[in-house]
Design a protein around this motif. Structure first.
Motif, PDB file in Angstrom:
ATOM      1  N   PRO A  25     109.540  81.478  47.190  1.00  0.00           N
ATOM      2  CA  PRO A  25     109.964  82.095  48.447  1.00  0.00           C
ATOM      3  C   PRO A  25     109.073  83.235  48.939  1.00  0.00           C
ATOM      4  O   PRO A  25     108.838  83.364  50.133  1.00  0.00           O
ATOM      5  CB  PRO A  25     111.378  82.594  48.124  1.00  0.00           C
ATOM      6  N   ASP A  26     108.555  84.054  48.029  1.00  0.00           N
ATOM      7  CA  ASP A  26     107.671  85.136  48.447  1.00  0.00           C
ATOM      8  C   ASP A  26     106.404  84.631  49.115  1.00  0.00           C
ATOM      9  O   ASP A  26     105.749  85.360  49.841  1.00  0.00           O
ATOM     10  CB  ASP A  26     107.294  86.016  47.247  1.00  0.00           C
ATOM     11  N   GLU A  27     106.048  83.371  48.848  1.00  0.00           N
ATOM     12  CA  GLU A  27     104.854  82.778  49.440  1.00  0.00           C
ATOM     13  C   GLU A  27     105.191  81.805  50.569  1.00  0.00           C
ATOM     14  O   GLU A  27     104.367  81.542  51.424  1.00  0.00           O
ATOM     15  CB  GLU A  27     104.051  82.051  48.365  1.00  0.00           C
ATOM     16  N   LEU A  28     106.401  81.253  50.555  1.00  0.00           N
ATOM     17  CA  LEU A  28     106.818  80.275  51.560  1.00  0.00           C
ATOM     18  C   LEU A  28     106.899  80.906  52.950  1.00  0.00           C
ATOM     19  O   LEU A  28     106.385  80.370  53.927  1.00  0.00           O
ATOM     20  CB  LEU A  28     108.175  79.681  51.183  1.00  0.00           C
ATOM     21  N   TYR A  29     107.544  82.071  53.022  1.00  0.00           N
ATOM     22  CA  TYR A  29     107.746  82.750  54.305  1.00  0.00           C
ATOM     23  C   TYR A  29     106.569  83.681  54.556  1.00  0.00           C
ATOM     24  O   TYR A  29     106.224  84.508  53.711  1.00  0.00           O
ATOM     25  CB  TYR A  29     109.069  83.520  54.288  1.00  0.00           C
ATOM     26  N   ILE A  30     105.941  83.566  55.730  1.00  0.00           N
ATOM     27  CA  ILE A  30     104.670  84.273  55.952  1.00  0.00           C
ATOM     28  C   ILE A  30     104.684  85.205  57.159  1.00  0.00           C
ATOM     29  O   ILE A  30     103.684  85.841  57.446  1.00  0.00           O
ATOM     30  CB  ILE A  30     103.511  83.260  56.085  1.00  0.00           C
ATOM     31  N   GLY A  31     105.783  85.322  57.852  1.00  0.00           N
ATOM     32  CA  GLY A  31     105.834  86.171  59.041  1.00  0.00           C
ATOM     33  C   GLY A  31     105.737  87.656  58.713  1.00  0.00           C
ATOM     34  O   GLY A  31     106.076  88.106  57.619  1.00  0.00           O
ATOM     35  N   ARG A  32     105.280  88.441  59.665  1.00  0.00           N
ATOM     36  CA  ARG A  32     105.094  89.886  59.468  1.00  0.00           C
ATOM     37  C   ARG A  32     106.421  90.600  59.205  1.00  0.00           C
ATOM     38  O   ARG A  32     106.486  91.475  58.343  1.00  0.00           O
ATOM     39  CB  ARG A  32     104.389  90.495  60.695  1.00  0.00           C
ATOM     40  N   LEU A  33     107.470  90.259  59.941  1.00  0.00           N
ATOM     41  CA  LEU A  33     108.758  90.915  59.729  1.00  0.00           C
ATOM     42  C   LEU A  33     109.287  90.599  58.330  1.00  0.00           C
ATOM     43  O   LEU A  33     109.786  91.486  57.631  1.00  0.00           O
ATOM     44  CB  LEU A  33     109.773  90.514  60.802  1.00  0.00           C
ATOM     45  N   PHE A  34     109.164  89.336  57.893  1.00  0.00           N
ATOM     46  CA  PHE A  34     109.571  88.988  56.535  1.00  0.00           C
ATOM     47  C   PHE A  34     108.809  89.827  55.519  1.00  0.00           C
ATOM     48  O   PHE A  34     109.394  90.394  54.587  1.00  0.00           O
ATOM     49  CB  PHE A  34     109.340  87.495  56.252  1.00  0.00           C
ATOM     50  N   GLY A  66     110.217  82.051  40.951  1.00  0.00           N
ATOM     51  CA  GLY A  66     110.809  81.244  39.896  1.00  0.00           C
ATOM     52  C   GLY A  66     111.104  79.808  40.280  1.00  0.00           C
ATOM     53  O   GLY A  66     111.072  78.932  39.433  1.00  0.00           O
ATOM     54  N   VAL A  67     111.396  79.553  41.541  1.00  0.00           N
ATOM     55  CA  VAL A  67     111.672  78.192  42.012  1.00  0.00           C
ATOM     56  C   VAL A  67     110.826  77.964  43.256  1.00  0.00           C
ATOM     57  O   VAL A  67     110.693  78.854  44.095  1.00  0.00           O
ATOM     58  CB  VAL A  67     113.169  77.999  42.350  1.00  0.00           C
ATOM     59  N   LYS A  68     110.268  76.771  43.370  1.00  0.00           N
ATOM     60  CA  LYS A  68     109.442  76.442  44.530  1.00  0.00           C
ATOM     61  C   LYS A  68     110.229  75.579  45.513  1.00  0.00           C
ATOM     62  O   LYS A  68     110.997  74.710  45.115  1.00  0.00           O
ATOM     63  CB  LYS A  68     108.164  75.731  44.097  1.00  0.00           C
ATOM     64  N   TYR A  69     110.014  75.858  46.799  1.00  0.00           N
ATOM     65  CA  TYR A  69     110.700  75.146  47.877  1.00  0.00           C
ATOM     66  C   TYR A  69     109.670  74.623  48.871  1.00  0.00           C
ATOM     67  O   TYR A  69     108.626  75.236  49.077  1.00  0.00           O
ATOM     68  CB  TYR A  69     111.657  76.085  48.622  1.00  0.00           C
ATOM     69  N   ALA A  70     109.997  73.516  49.508  1.00  0.00           N
ATOM     70  CA  ALA A  70     109.147  72.971  50.560  1.00  0.00           C
ATOM     71  C   ALA A  70     109.484  73.663  51.885  1.00  0.00           C
ATOM     72  O   ALA A  70     110.626  74.064  52.104  1.00  0.00           O
ATOM     73  CB  ALA A  70     109.373  71.464  50.688  1.00  0.00           C
ATOM     74  N   PRO A  71     108.498  73.802  52.771  1.00  0.00           N
ATOM     75  CA  PRO A  71     108.804  74.316  54.108  1.00  0.00           C
ATOM     76  C   PRO A  71     109.838  73.425  54.789  1.00  0.00           C
ATOM     77  O   PRO A  71     109.948  72.233  54.500  1.00  0.00           O
ATOM     78  CB  PRO A  71     107.450  74.228  54.826  1.00  0.00           C
ATOM     79  N   TYR A  72     110.609  74.000  55.688  1.00  0.00           N
ATOM     80  CA  TYR A  72     111.695  73.267  56.323  1.00  0.00           C
ATOM     81  C   TYR A  72     111.917  73.758  57.743  1.00  0.00           C
ATOM     82  O   TYR A  72     111.550  74.861  58.101  1.00  0.00           O
ATOM     83  CB  TYR A  72     112.991  73.421  55.518  1.00  0.00           C
ATOM     84  N   ASP A  73     112.526  72.898  58.527  1.00  0.00           N
ATOM     85  CA  ASP A  73     113.029  73.269  59.849  1.00  0.00           C
ATOM     86  C   ASP A  73     114.534  73.329  59.713  1.00  0.00           C
ATOM     87  O   ASP A  73     115.167  72.344  59.345  1.00  0.00           O
ATOM     88  CB  ASP A  73     112.665  72.214  60.905  1.00  0.00           C
ATOM     89  N   ALA A  74     115.097  74.464  59.972  1.00  0.00           N
ATOM     90  CA  ALA A  74     116.546  74.611  59.852  1.00  0.00           C
ATOM     91  C   ALA A  74     117.086  75.265  61.102  1.00  0.00           C
ATOM     92  O   ALA A  74     116.479  76.183  61.634  1.00  0.00           O
ATOM     93  CB  ALA A  74     116.896  75.456  58.635  1.00  0.00           C
ATOM     94  N   PRO A  75     118.213  74.775  61.564  1.00  0.00           N
ATOM     95  CA  PRO A  75     118.832  75.445  62.704  1.00  0.00           C
ATOM     96  C   PRO A  75     119.207  76.873  62.324  1.00  0.00           C
ATOM     97  O   PRO A  75     119.484  77.163  61.160  1.00  0.00           O
ATOM     98  CB  PRO A  75     120.078  74.614  62.997  1.00  0.00           C
ATOM     99  N   GLU A  76     119.186  77.751  63.291  1.00  0.00           N
ATOM    100  CA  GLU A  76     119.579  79.139  63.050  1.00  0.00           C
ATOM    101  C   GLU A  76     120.975  79.202  62.443  1.00  0.00           C
ATOM    102  O   GLU A  76     121.861  78.441  62.806  1.00  0.00           O
ATOM    103  CB  GLU A  76     119.564  79.923  64.359  1.00  0.00           C
TER     104      GLU A  76
END
Length: 158
Positions: A25-34, A66-76
């Motif tokens: 997760p620390d690498e999955l999300y890449i936006g500045r606010l995150f 600790g766990v890896k996730y694939a990128p996803y499109d999710a509704p808000e």
């Protein structure tokens, strides 16, 4: 509200790594606010002992590593309180004081799960006039928390 157990929560981000691939997760999300919110959480953790979590729209309450996730499109607002409650119980943190650097919507979800008195909305403690949905202001507040974690500690009980 004296709790010996603390958790620090930041929300996921809309901007993610490009597929294919799986990322922590620390690498999955890449936006500045995150990134700023995560840095604020880590700065607070450097002053106050506790566990870090990310509130993911798709996956619920997850650890940054600790766990890896694939990128996803999710509704808000796909994350459901029931799912997060089960995860908090599994992690053994349902009784923790929650220090959140998050949006007002995420704060509301966390309060449903952990209880009104257990969740500290750090962004609004630092800036009570923070408007909802103002990314620029949120960036500034997250940066302030990151740079002044020791001062922000006055909002953390226990």
């Amino acid at each position: 509200m004296s709790k010996s157990k603390l958790i620090f929560v930041s929300p996921c981000g809309k901007d993610q790594q490009d597929p294919p691939g799986r990322f922590e997760p620390d690498e999955l999300y890449i936006g500045r606010l995150f990134q700023l919110r995560r840095e604020a959480v880590e700065a607070l953790r450097a002053v106050h002992d506790g566990q870090a979590f990310i509130l993911s729209t798709r996956h619920g309450l997850i650890r940054p590593r600790g766990v890896k996730y694939a990128p996803y499109d999710a509704p808000e607002r796909e994350t459901k309180a029931k799912k997060v409650r089960v995860q908090a119980e599994e992690y053994g943190v349902l009784d923790a004081q929650v220090i959140a650097v998050a949006s007002i919507d995420n704060i509301a979800l966390l309060r449903k799960v952990f209880g009104e008195d257990q969740v500290v909305d750090m962004c609004r403690k630092v800036n009570p006039d923070l408007p909802v949905g103002r990314a620029g202001k949120s960036l500034a507040v997250a940066k302030y928390i990151r740079e002044n974690a020791d001062l922000c500690g006055r909002y953390i009980a226990g």
